[in-house]
Design an enzyme around this catalytic site. Structure first.
Site, PDB file in Angstrom:
ATOM      1  CB  SER A 168     107.781  26.089 -25.949  1.00 29.67           C
ATOM      2  OG  SER A 168     108.943  25.469 -26.413  1.00 29.67           O
ATOM      3  CG  ASP A 191     108.538  22.385 -19.691  1.00 28.17           C
ATOM      4  OD1 ASP A 191     108.418  23.505 -19.155  1.00 28.17           O
ATOM      5  OD2 ASP A 191     109.021  22.213 -20.822  1.00 28.17           O
ATOM      6  CG  HIS A 216     110.855  25.422 -21.844  1.00 27.92           C
ATOM      7  ND1 HIS A 216     109.967  24.386 -22.049  1.00 27.92           N
ATOM      8  CD2 HIS A 216     111.028  26.004 -23.054  1.00 27.92           C
ATOM      9  CE1 HIS A 216     109.636  24.348 -23.329  1.00 27.92           C
ATOM     10  NE2 HIS A 216     110.267  25.313 -23.959  1.00 27.92           N
TER      11      HIS A 216
END
EC number: 3.4.21.78
Length: 260
Positions: free
Chosen positions: A211, A113, A69
């Site tokens: 992230s 992810d 992402h």
């Protein structure tokens, strides 16, 4: 940049099925501390735009593993050897040759992810830049296992990104607990390809900007920072990490081998 949990997902029956299926088929640091400068030489700071960052792990001299992402583009910069988000003489700034998002990544369920990024040039390995090796096997991580995650993300829900690399110690939480009504309540489902980790009392977590950061458990790379709740460090929503299962490891090795 670490995703917050989304709206209501598929039916409960579907979610239960997703939780039980086998391997086949297709954030900021909260409650942590600033690390000793350059003591995590495998960390990569990803500057995706002027005001958006992610993180990643250098797994080969010209390969970084991060989250799918994280919107990596041709203008993204990968900074190795960084302690500060500002310029330092130890830093190596590299650019993207090609990004490989995991083909089965699902933005809705958050499954898969992961993203591999091939850099245009090889990093120079030294005391400030080092490779974090992949695990030999995708062994599941048992609840109660102590892990750590580092990043330059927020250290408070309303703070700016940290100016220096921070790290927090967290504990793996049973998926059944993370899926119960006091936690994620299957929205989304925390499946077998994910690791739920934090502190059941809250206060220790990764956050926006973390992230893609590597999750190390007992010193071994086991996951990649993926998403969390609306508020980082909230005991209702521990951090969720993409688990480096055998399926994921095989994909990583296949991509790197095929792109030589």
């Amino acid at each position: 940049m670490r995703n917050a949990s989304g709206p209501r997902g598929p039916s409960l029956a579907t979610l239960l099925f997703l939780l039980l299926i086998p391997e086949g088929g297709c954030e900021r640091i909260i409650g942590g501390d600033t690390v000793v400068p350059h003591s995590r030489p495998y960390m990569a700071l990803l500057k995706l735009s002027s005001n958006t960052i992610c993180a990643g792990a250098l797994i080969e001299k010209n390969w970084v593993l991060t989250a799918a992402h994280c919107n990596v583009g041709k203008r993204s910069k990968f900074i190795l050897g960084a302690h500060s988000i500002n310029k330092e003489p130890e830093q190596q700034i590299l650019t993207v040759k090609k990004a490989f998002p995991y083909p089965c990544y699902d933005e809705y369920t958050r499954e898969g992810d992961l993203q591999l990024v091939r850099l245009k040039k090889k990093a120079t390995v030294n005391r400030n830049v080092a490779i974090l090796h992949l695990p030999k096997k995708g062994d599941d991580v048992k609840p109660g296992t102590r892990c750590r995650v580092a990043g330059w993300g927020r250290f408070g829900n309303k703070s700016a990104p940290s100016e220096t690399l921070r790290e927090v110690n967290i504990t793996v939480i049973d998926r059944k607990i993370c899926n119960d009504e006091k936690h994620y309540n299957f929205h989304p489902v925390i499946g077998l390809n994910m690791i739920c980790a934090g502190d059941l009392r809250g206060g220790k977590d990764s956050c926006n900007g973390d992230s893609g950061s590597p999750l190390l458990c007992d010193g071994i790379l086991r996951g990649i920072t993926s998403f969390g709740g609306e508020k980082c460090g909230d005991r209702r929503w521990p951090g969720v990490y993409t688990f480096l299962s055998d399926k994921h490891l095989n994909w990583i090795k296949k991509i790197m081998k095929g792109s030589v």
